[in-house]
Motif scaffolding. Sequence first.
Motif, PDB file in Angstrom:
ATOM      1  N   TRP A 134       0.774  -1.158  -0.004  1.00  0.00           N
ATOM      2  CA  TRP A 134       0.056  -0.195  -0.049  1.00  0.00           C
ATOM      3  C   TRP A 134       0.770   1.259   0.128  1.00  0.00           C
ATOM      4  CZ3 TRP A 134      -5.569  -0.633   1.628  1.00  0.00           C
ATOM      5  CH2 TRP A 134      -6.085   0.489   1.647  1.00  0.00           C
ATOM      6  N   GLY A 135       1.867   1.114   0.993  1.00  0.00           N
ATOM      7  CA  GLY A 135       3.025   2.302   0.931  1.00  0.00           C
ATOM      8  C   GLY A 135       3.454   2.399  -0.378  1.00  0.00           C
ATOM      9  N   ALA A 136       3.771   1.517  -1.036  1.00  0.00           N
ATOM     10  CA  ALA A 136       4.568   1.791  -2.384  1.00  0.00           C
ATOM     11  C   ALA A 136       3.504   2.303  -3.379  1.00  0.00           C
ATOM     12  CB  ALA A 136       5.088   0.238  -2.988  1.00  0.00           C
ATOM     13  N   VAL A 137       2.270   1.899  -3.223  1.00  0.00           N
ATOM     14  CA  VAL A 137       1.402   2.421  -4.376  1.00  0.00           C
ATOM     15  C   VAL A 137       1.418   3.980  -3.898  1.00  0.00           C
ATOM     16  CG1 VAL A 137      -1.056   2.389  -4.934  1.00  0.00           C
ATOM     17  CG2 VAL A 137       0.337   0.209  -4.571  1.00  0.00           C
ATOM     18  N   ASN A 138       1.064   4.185  -2.645  1.00  0.00           N
ATOM     19  CA  ASN A 138       0.975   5.835  -2.373  1.00  0.00           C
ATOM     20  C   ASN A 138       2.175   6.483  -2.683  1.00  0.00           C
ATOM     21  OD1 ASN A 138      -1.583   4.959  -1.517  1.00  0.00           O
ATOM     22  ND2 ASN A 138      -1.278   5.429   0.492  1.00  0.00           N
ATOM     23  N   GLU A 139       3.089   5.881  -2.434  1.00  0.00           N
ATOM     24  CA  GLU A 139       4.521   6.822  -2.814  1.00  0.00           C
ATOM     25  C   GLU A 139       4.725   7.007  -4.180  1.00  0.00           C
ATOM     26  OE1 GLU A 139       6.672   8.542  -0.709  1.00  0.00           O
ATOM     27  OE2 GLU A 139       6.099   7.577   1.296  1.00  0.00           O
ATOM     28  N   TRP A 140       4.476   6.067  -5.124  1.00  0.00           N
ATOM     29  CA  TRP A 140       4.222   6.269  -6.536  1.00  0.00           C
ATOM     30  C   TRP A 140       3.375   7.334  -7.058  1.00  0.00           C
ATOM     31  CZ3 TRP A 140       4.139   0.030  -6.994  1.00  0.00           C
ATOM     32  CH2 TRP A 140       5.579  -0.248  -7.539  1.00  0.00           C
ATOM     33  N   THR A 141       2.038   7.274  -6.450  1.00  0.00           N
ATOM     34  CA  THR A 141       1.236   8.272  -6.884  1.00  0.00           C
ATOM     35  C   THR A 141       1.484   9.655  -6.392  1.00  0.00           C
ATOM     36  OG1 THR A 141      -0.129   7.459  -5.131  1.00  0.00           O
ATOM     37  CG2 THR A 141      -0.770   6.588  -7.158  1.00  0.00           C
ATOM     38  N   THR A 142       2.124   9.587  -5.149  1.00  0.00           N
ATOM     39  CA  THR A 142       2.548  11.017  -4.464  1.00  0.00           C
ATOM     40  C   THR A 142       3.543  11.510  -5.610  1.00  0.00           C
ATOM     41  OG1 THR A 142       1.993  10.132  -2.617  1.00  0.00           O
ATOM     42  CG2 THR A 142       3.404  12.129  -2.624  1.00  0.00           C
ATOM     43  N   GLN A 143       4.470  10.710  -5.994  1.00  0.00           N
ATOM     44  CA  GLN A 143       5.835  11.317  -6.516  1.00  0.00           C
ATOM     45  C   GLN A 143       5.225  11.798  -8.075  1.00  0.00           C
ATOM     46  OE1 GLN A 143       8.527   8.581  -8.731  1.00  0.00           O
ATOM     47  NE2 GLN A 143      10.260   9.803  -7.666  1.00  0.00           N
ATOM     48  N   ALA A 144       4.321  11.025  -8.555  1.00  0.00           N
ATOM     49  CA  ALA A 144       3.601  11.473  -9.949  1.00  0.00           C
ATOM     50  C   ALA A 144       2.740  12.582  -9.892  1.00  0.00           C
ATOM     51  CB  ALA A 144       2.758  10.113 -10.080  1.00  0.00           C
ATOM     52  N   ALA A 145       2.122  12.949  -8.514  1.00  0.00           N
ATOM     53  CA  ALA A 145       1.461  13.984  -8.478  1.00  0.00           C
ATOM     54  C   ALA A 145       2.496  15.393  -8.355  1.00  0.00           C
ATOM     55  CB  ALA A 145       0.542  14.010  -7.112  1.00  0.00           C
ATOM     56  N   TYR A 146       3.391  15.271  -7.836  1.00  0.00           N
ATOM     57  CA  TYR A 146       4.282  16.423  -7.584  1.00  0.00           C
ATOM     58  C   TYR A 146       4.922  16.747  -9.211  1.00  0.00           C
ATOM     59  CZ  TYR A 146       4.548  16.714  -2.769  1.00  0.00           C
ATOM     60  OH  TYR A 146       4.227  16.668  -1.468  1.00  0.00           O
ATOM     61  N   VAL A 147       5.172  15.521  -9.803  1.00  0.00           N
ATOM     62  CA  VAL A 147       5.730  15.560 -11.374  1.00  0.00           C
ATOM     63  C   VAL A 147       4.861  16.418 -12.133  1.00  0.00           C
ATOM     64  CG1 VAL A 147       6.527  14.531 -13.345  1.00  0.00           C
ATOM     65  CG2 VAL A 147       7.489  13.910 -10.993  1.00  0.00           C
ATOM     66  N   ARG A 148       3.435  15.990 -12.007  1.00  0.00           N
ATOM     67  CA  ARG A 148       2.392  16.477 -12.867  1.00  0.00           C
ATOM     68  C   ARG A 148       2.210  17.893 -12.475  1.00  0.00           C
ATOM     69  NH1 ARG A 148       1.120  16.421 -16.930  1.00  0.00           N
ATOM     70  NH2 ARG A 148      -1.273  16.883 -16.917  1.00  0.00           N
ATOM     71  N   ALA A 159       8.632  24.277  -9.722  1.00  0.00           N
ATOM     72  CA  ALA A 159       9.418  22.941 -10.376  1.00  0.00           C
ATOM     73  C   ALA A 159      10.444  22.560  -9.629  1.00  0.00           C
ATOM     74  CB  ALA A 159       9.510  23.351 -11.963  1.00  0.00           C
ATOM     75  N   GLU A 160      11.500  23.494  -9.136  1.00  0.00           N
ATOM     76  CA  GLU A 160      12.627  23.065  -8.620  1.00  0.00           C
ATOM     77  C   GLU A 160      12.282  22.527  -7.209  1.00  0.00           C
ATOM     78  OE1 GLU A 160      15.424  22.535  -9.326  1.00  0.00           O
ATOM     79  OE2 GLU A 160      16.505  22.284  -7.544  1.00  0.00           O
ATOM     80  N   LEU A 161      11.233  23.254  -6.495  1.00  0.00           N
ATOM     81  CA  LEU A 161      11.048  22.799  -5.142  1.00  0.00           C
ATOM     82  C   LEU A 161      10.345  21.300  -5.160  1.00  0.00           C
ATOM     83  CD1 LEU A 161      10.809  23.323  -2.105  1.00  0.00           C
ATOM     84  CD2 LEU A 161       8.573  24.159  -2.650  1.00  0.00           C
ATOM     85  N   VAL A 162       9.323  21.197  -6.149  1.00  0.00           N
ATOM     86  CA  VAL A 162       8.867  19.692  -5.966  1.00  0.00           C
ATOM     87  C   VAL A 162       9.711  18.846  -6.928  1.00  0.00           C
ATOM     88  CG1 VAL A 162       6.547  20.659  -6.068  1.00  0.00           C
ATOM     89  CG2 VAL A 162       7.424  20.161  -8.250  1.00  0.00           C
ATOM     90  N   ARG A 163      10.833  19.279  -7.615  1.00  0.00           N
ATOM     91  CA  ARG A 163      11.764  18.260  -8.122  1.00  0.00           C
ATOM     92  C   ARG A 163      12.580  17.713  -6.758  1.00  0.00           C
ATOM     93  NH1 ARG A 163      16.763  17.541  -8.797  1.00  0.00           N
ATOM     94  NH2 ARG A 163      17.382  19.371  -8.040  1.00  0.00           N
ATOM     95  N   ARG A 164      12.968  18.682  -6.201  1.00  0.00           N
ATOM     96  CA  ARG A 164      13.516  17.994  -4.749  1.00  0.00           C
ATOM     97  C   ARG A 164      12.629  17.031  -3.831  1.00  0.00           C
ATOM     98  NH1 ARG A 164      17.035  23.307  -3.091  1.00  0.00           N
ATOM     99  NH2 ARG A 164      17.465  23.967  -5.385  1.00  0.00           N
ATOM    100  N   ILE A 165      11.482  17.473  -3.789  1.00  0.00           N
ATOM    101  CA  ILE A 165      10.701  16.445  -2.808  1.00  0.00           C
ATOM    102  C   ILE A 165      10.405  15.135  -3.487  1.00  0.00           C
ATOM    103  CG2 ILE A 165       8.271  16.434  -2.035  1.00  0.00           C
ATOM    104  CD1 ILE A 165       7.886  19.305  -1.752  1.00  0.00           C
ATOM    105  N   ALA A 166      10.165  15.186  -4.955  1.00  0.00           N
ATOM    106  CA  ALA A 166       9.890  14.078  -5.660  1.00  0.00           C
ATOM    107  C   ALA A 166      10.942  13.038  -5.394  1.00  0.00           C
ATOM    108  CB  ALA A 166       9.652  14.126  -7.099  1.00  0.00           C
ATOM    109  N   THR A 219      -8.537  15.530 -11.130  1.00  0.00           N
ATOM    110  CA  THR A 219      -8.983  15.847 -12.180  1.00  0.00           C
ATOM    111  C   THR A 219      -7.772  16.909 -12.564  1.00  0.00           C
ATOM    112  OG1 THR A 219     -11.180  15.800 -11.456  1.00  0.00           O
ATOM    113  CG2 THR A 219     -10.813  17.119 -13.145  1.00  0.00           C
ATOM    114  N   TYR A 220      -7.320  17.783 -11.790  1.00  0.00           N
ATOM    115  CA  TYR A 220      -6.461  18.699 -12.114  1.00  0.00           C
ATOM    116  C   TYR A 220      -5.047  18.124 -12.658  1.00  0.00           C
ATOM    117  CZ  TYR A 220      -3.351  22.832 -12.313  1.00  0.00           C
ATOM    118  OH  TYR A 220      -2.612  23.940 -12.427  1.00  0.00           O
ATOM    119  N   LEU A 221      -4.552  17.358 -12.037  1.00  0.00           N
ATOM    120  CA  LEU A 221      -3.023  16.467 -12.327  1.00  0.00           C
ATOM    121  C   LEU A 221      -3.443  15.296 -13.163  1.00  0.00           C
ATOM    122  CD1 LEU A 221      -1.667  16.643  -8.816  1.00  0.00           C
ATOM    123  CD2 LEU A 221      -1.431  18.401 -10.350  1.00  0.00           C
TER     124      LEU A 221
END
Length: 283
Positions: A134-148, A159-166, A219-221
């Motif tokens: 479940w954690g893997a699925v959530n981290e995958w989707t979280t990272q994707a949300a930052y990229v989007r 973009a630079e800030l969320v790149r570091r978070i991602a 919807t937005y991302l």
Amino acid sequence: MNFDIDRYVASVAALDDSDIDYDDFRRHPLPDDALRCLRYMHDVEHHTVCYLRDLLVTRAHDDPVITTFLTMWAYEEFWHGEAIGKVLRAHGEIAGRPRIDAARERVGSGRLGTLGTMFASMLTEHIVTVSLTWGAVNEWTTQAAYVRLAQRTGHPTLAELVRRIAKQEGRHIDFYASEATRRLENRRAQRMTRWALTRFWTPVGSGVMPHEETVHLITYLFGDDEGAEMARRIDRRIDRLTGLSGMALIDGARRDYALTRSADDGRRDDAITGSVDDLQSAA
Ligand SMILES: [Fe+2]
Ligand SMILES: [Fe+2]
């Protein structure tokens, strides 16, 4: 895929934002839709410690590798919330403890859910596999949300800030996915994890945030073609975990939530048309 916990511990750090020019957001503010996503991300990042509580009542608590990771994970997620809070404040918004307070009040103590997880863990050791997958699925989707979010806003500072978070989310992915891969070699663990994800998984933060906020974020991302492709890419990663292929979990959730938005918009359009008709007949 083997995760080196000692290497991870040596690399753990509060997000370095010392050279991020937060004043840039005052000069070039983000659109409302993006800010709304950042409020969501702020609240959910700061809710990590509550997710941690629920993980620690399972048998995950007995494994020092897992507890070491979780300690560092909660620390890094805290600083993600803090960094996003600075973006919100640069837009004149409330962030940090007052927002966290409001979120905790909205969600309530969650004790029943915690007790349910504890009880499930007493019944089966495979609850740990379920939780880590479940954690893997959530981290995958979280990272994707930052990229989007970076792609959708085209704002260089964000973009630079969320790149570091991602990038840090990527290390969380490495841990959860390696644990899931190893533990899913067990057939009973596979069956239970597949059953639990299919039946109970919902997008990150949806249990904490109001429904319309989850609908907006998805919807937005993920509502356009690029978002759909990103969702399918995550599904292909889940497919590679033994026993979990073909669930289409992420694209399914994306469609469900985007359709909710379309249905709501339709209802709103009907209401507006109805109001205009009422006005015209009253005139
Ligand atoms: Fe995070
Ligand atoms: Fe993370």
